[in-house]
Scaffold this motif. Structure first.
Motif, short mmCIF file in Angstrom:
data_model
loop_
_atom_site.label_atom_id
_atom_site.label_comp_id
_atom_site.label_asym_id
_atom_site.label_seq_id
_atom_site.Cartn_x
_atom_site.Cartn_y
_atom_site.Cartn_z
N SER A 110 0.82 -1.21 0.00
CA SER A 110 0.00 0.00 0.00
C SER A 110 0.85 1.27 0.00
O SER A 110 1.63 1.50 0.93
N LEU A 229 -5.87 -7.28 3.75
CA LEU A 229 -6.99 -6.40 4.08
C LEU A 229 -6.51 -5.09 4.71
O LEU A 229 -7.14 -4.04 4.55
N ASP A 231 -3.78 -3.49 3.84
CA ASP A 231 -3.37 -2.64 2.73
C ASP A 231 -4.59 -2.05 2.01
O ASP A 231 -4.60 -0.87 1.64
N ILE A 232 -5.61 -2.88 1.83
CA ILE A 232 -6.83 -2.40 1.18
C ILE A 232 -7.49 -1.30 2.01
O ILE A 232 -7.90 -0.26 1.49
N GLU A 235 -5.72 2.08 1.73
CA GLU A 235 -6.02 2.81 0.50
C GLU A 235 -7.42 3.39 0.53
O GLU A 235 -7.65 4.52 0.09
#
Length: 247
Positions: A110, A229, A231-232, A235
């Motif tokens: 990320s 998750l 990293d998601i 973002e």
């Protein structure tokens, strides 16, 4: 009139081990950590974390994945910095830490997390230059910008702490930061949240030992566990227009 008391200059000595550990583990340390939730703000907003049981699971998952990775890199940075200090040669330290920094970035998909880690590392080094000015040479030799776990390792060595200490502080921060943020973000008993931290104590100790064992490992051999998750969420959070925390 009684003679005036002599005025002495304030001590600039390095703190004792206990004092240094308390200092680095204090959430009020002016190194920017209080402005971050370590992803739990977005997890709460998305409904992934709803109660104390969810918080406990979130913290446990965090320390066993990215927490172990960060703690291992902190231990590796401490070892390299302490060795440079023992040899009296700080000339090659920046290059060694740069390799660690690049390896940690390779484990951080990320861009938002990379930026956050860099900013927190910069703030930690800045805080230490003020708190422990006698250690400025080693902090300067390390470089102006490092990812937070590596900065923790450098600071730990500068304060006379061991690799195990650096790993433990980073792991505690990985758990305490989202735990404290959760109290501000949702209707939950703060005692229940801190009970989650207390119940994780044995696991934090075990993981810190594993991380410390990696202190002498080659950079490419350091742990590379992932938490996609996280990293998601980072973002998603960076694009969220209503947020209390920076991450």
């Amino acid at each position: 009139m009684p003679a005036p008391l002599p005025v002495t200059a304030p001590s600039r000595a390095v703190p004792t081990r206990t004092a240094a550990l308390l200092l680095l583990g204090d959430g009020r340390l002016p190194a920017g950590g209080y402005a971050h939730s370590a992803g739990i703000e977005q997890a709460i907003a998305r409904g992934w974390v709803r109660d104390a049981a969810d918080i406990s699971a979130y913290l446990r998952g965090r320390i066993h994945t990215t927490g172990l990775v960060s703690a291992s890199f902190a231990a590796a940075a401490q070892h390299r910095t302490a060795l440079a200090l023992a040899m009296g040669d700080l000339g090659g330290l920046r290059a060694q830490l740069s390799v660690l920094d690049q390896e940690l970035l390779a484990r951080t998909p990320s861009p938002a997390l990379r930026r956050n880690g860099q900013e927190l590392g910069r703030m930690l080094l800045r805080a230490m230059r003020s708190i422990a000015p006698t250690q400025a040479p080693v902090l300067d030799a390390a470089g102006p910008v490092l990812q937070q776990p590596i900065a923790y390792g450098v600071v730990a060595a500068a304060l006379g702490l061991k690799a195990r200490d650096a790993a433990g502080v980073v792991l505690y921060d990985a758990a305490a930061t989202p735990a404290v943020a959760a109290v501000k973000l949702m209707s939950i008993d703060p005692f229940a949240t801190h009970r989650c931290l207390a119940e994780l104590a044995p696991e934090l100790d075990e993981i810190a030992e594993v991380a410390a064992a990696h202190a002498t490992s080659a950079p490419q051999d350091l742990p590379s566990l992932a938490a996609p998750l996280t990293d998601i969420a980072a973002e998603l959070h960076s694009a969220h227009d209503q947020r209390l925390f920076a991450s």
